[in-house]
Design an enzyme around this catalytic site. Structure first.
Site, PDB file in Angstrom:
ATOM      1  N   PHE A   1       0.851  -1.188   0.000  1.00 40.92           N
ATOM      2  CA  PHE A   1       0.000   0.000   0.000  1.00 40.92           C
ATOM      3  C   PHE A   1       0.884   1.234   0.000  1.00 40.92           C
ATOM      4  CE2 PHE A   1      -2.439   3.498   1.737  1.00 40.92           C
ATOM      5  CZ  PHE A   1      -3.571   3.443   0.937  1.00 40.92           C
TER       6      PHE A   1
ATOM      7  N   LYS B   1       2.512   9.603   8.608  1.00 38.99           N
ATOM      8  CA  LYS B   1       1.650   9.253   9.747  1.00 38.99           C
ATOM      9  C   LYS B   1       2.121   9.737  11.124  1.00 38.99           C
ATOM     10  CE  LYS B   1      -1.139   5.636   7.729  1.00 38.99           C
ATOM     11  NZ  LYS B   1      -0.723   5.018   6.480  1.00 38.99           N
TER      12      LYS B   1
ATOM     13  N   ASP C   1       9.139   2.620   1.855  1.00 37.48           N
ATOM     14  CA  ASP C   1       7.941   3.322   2.313  1.00 37.48           C
ATOM     15  C   ASP C   1       7.773   3.025   3.797  1.00 37.48           C
ATOM     16  OD1 ASP C   1       5.439   4.132   3.078  1.00 37.48           O
ATOM     17  OD2 ASP C   1       4.444   3.489   1.221  1.00 37.48           O
TER      18      ASP C   1
HETATM   19  C1  LIG Z   1      -0.968   5.351   5.073  1.00 36.20           C
HETATM   20  C2  LIG Z   1       0.086   4.910   4.112  1.00 36.20           C
HETATM   21  C3  LIG Z   1       0.295   5.593   2.921  1.00 36.20           C
HETATM   22  C4  LIG Z   1      -0.563   6.763   2.469  1.00 36.20           C
HETATM   23  O1  LIG Z   1      -0.473   7.845   3.325  1.00 36.20           O
HETATM   24  P1  LIG Z   1      -1.564   9.034   3.199  1.00 36.20           P
HETATM   25  O2  LIG Z   1      -1.117  10.017   4.247  1.00 36.20           O
HETATM   26  O3  LIG Z   1      -2.894   8.433   3.473  1.00 36.20           O
HETATM   27  O4  LIG Z   1      -1.449   9.553   1.838  1.00 36.20           O
HETATM   28  C5  LIG Z   1       1.313   5.153   2.101  1.00 36.20           C
HETATM   29  N1  LIG Z   1       2.087   4.103   2.434  1.00 36.20           N
HETATM   30  C6  LIG Z   1       1.915   3.421   3.583  1.00 36.20           C
HETATM   31  C7  LIG Z   1       2.816   2.267   3.918  1.00 36.20           C
HETATM   32  C8  LIG Z   1       0.894   3.790   4.457  1.00 36.20           C
HETATM   33  O5  LIG Z   1       0.695   3.093   5.582  1.00 36.20           O
END
Ligand SMILES: *Cc1c(COP(=O)(O)O)cnc(C)c1O
Length: 394
Positions: free
Chosen positions: A129, A245, A216
């Site tokens: 994701f 986050k 990521d």
């Molecule tokens: C939450 C998340 C995203 C997206 O972040 P947003 O602030 O919602 O755009 C991307 N990569 C990972 C691994 C995430 O947990």
């Protein structure tokens, strides 16, 4: 039902939260919940942490926004701090995770363009994701997220997660790969923890092929995994790492950090953001990093994570519906042998907030400020609920 004035993309939401303090939130009827999801790994210091609140109030009384036409002292301080703590060379600030990943993808494309590649390729993973913008939803390994949004941008090659051999095969077949983009632990995908040497092997592969290793860490960083960045468990340095986050504890902020050649790819005018790195968000980020350090919360996350895993494993040892219990620090998942979205509501009636992801994985992302007693309570309630659920659904 939420007002029809909102687009209906979040579906039906049945709980209204109006206040938070520490590891608890309250709904509009005054009921208190222990928060084991932290606004999806955002409020790592718990809700309304005084260090963050004080920094925000002070900055709101001083200067909220000037744009990136000007020097921003708090932005420079946060960049210095992140670079020092991560071992990376420099930072671009965004407002969200997806935007931080967009910056990473643009860095890889820029490198490919410099190399004369017509369509530079980024290797991405099944179950990944990376966000909801067009490029990041294309990098995401979940067809549901992509459905109905054609045409998707090109330039991504997908392999199974935790499968180095699959990438080696790609390397033999493509000469236009420029980067690997991967989560150290897949969050949304179900708290998937790869083999301990996975990142080391990806680092090697990237070095051999002159690719960028792009991590990521939007969900895994800011201490949650038991290190400030999860790659620090492996003792490697990525070329690019993104976070968001937990960095602002609720204030929107994202960051894309780069090292080595990746740190030189953006030049004046090649990327930007109106809000990214604004004084308010950066003061929040500084307060978060300071508090993580002062309160030894990263070390605490490691201890709490071990404790939570151990207790869940002990209490669910005889539950046949449980396929796996896994995690790293305070990223903990319990995979069941059946869909279990109902557990979210059942936990609420026990005054506990949890999440279910990938259909059948209970995901726990509690604040790093949890007490031992609160940690045990989460293990007790979750174990009991899963046992009852397994019986009733059998
Ligand atoms: C939450 C998340 C995203 C997206 O972040 P947003 O602030 O919602 O755009 C991307 N990569 C990972 C691994 C995430 O947990």
């Amino acid at each position: 039902m939420a007002t029809p004035a909102l687009m209906q993309n979040y579906g039906d939401r049945t709980l209204t939260l109006v206040r938070g303090q520490g590891n608890y939130v309250w709904d509009d009827t005054g009921r208190r919940y222990l928060d084991a999801i932290s606004g999806i790994a955002v409020c790592g210091l718990g809700h309304c942490h005084p260090a963050v609140t004080e920094a925000l109030v002070d900055q709101a009384n001083t200067l909220l926004h000037v744009s990136n036409l000007y020097n921003i002292p708090a932005q420079e301080q946060l960049a210095d701090r992140l670079v020092f703590l991560s071992g990376m060379d420099n930072v671009f600030f965004s407002n969200s995770g997806a935007e931080a990943n967009e910056a990473a993808i643009k860095l890889a494309r820029r490198l490919g363009n410099e190399r004369g590649c017509a369509v530079p390729k980024i290797v991405v993973m099944e179950g990944a994701f990376h966000g909801r913008t067009l490029a990041t939803l294309t990098a995401t390994g979940n067809p549901k997220v992509q459905q109905g949004f054609a045409p998707l941008p090109e330039g991504f090659l997908r392999v199974p997660f935790d499968d180095v051999a699959a990438i080696e095969q790609l390397a033999a077949a493509h000469d236009d790969i420029v980067a690997i983009l991967v989560e150290p632990v897949q969050g949304e995908g179900g708290i998937n923890v790869p083999a301990p040497d996975y990142l080391n092997r990806l680092r090697q592969l990237c070095d051999q092929n002159d690719w960028l290793l792009m991590l990521d860490e939007i969900q895994t960083a800011n201490g949650r995994s038991g290190k400030l960045f999860a790659y620090q468990h492996a003792g490697i340095l990525p070329d690019v790492v993104t976070t968001a986050k937990g960095l602002g504890n609720g204030v929107p902020i994202g960051a894309c950090l780069a090292s080595g050649k990746a740190a030189q790819l953006f030049t004046a005018g090649s990327h930007g953001s109106t809000f990214g790195g604004n004084p308010l968000a950066c003061r929040a980020g500084l307060a978060v990093l300071e508090t993580l350090e002062n309160q030894w919360l990263v070390e605490r996350a490691e201890k709490l994570g071990d404790r939570l895993l151990q207790q869940l494993r002990l209490q669910l040892a005889d539950c046949a519906a449980v396929r796996d219990i896994r995690g790293l620090g305070l990223l903990v998942g319990v995979e069941l042998d059946r869909p279990c979205a109902e557990l979210v509501e059942l936990a609420r009636s026990e005054s506990l907030l949890i999440n279910v992801t990938a259909g059948n994985v209970v995901r726990l992302l509690p604040p790093l400020t949890l007490t031992d007693e609160e940690c045990s309570r989460i293990a007790d309630v979750v174990s009991a609920l899963i046992e009852q659920f397994a019986l009733s659904a059998a």
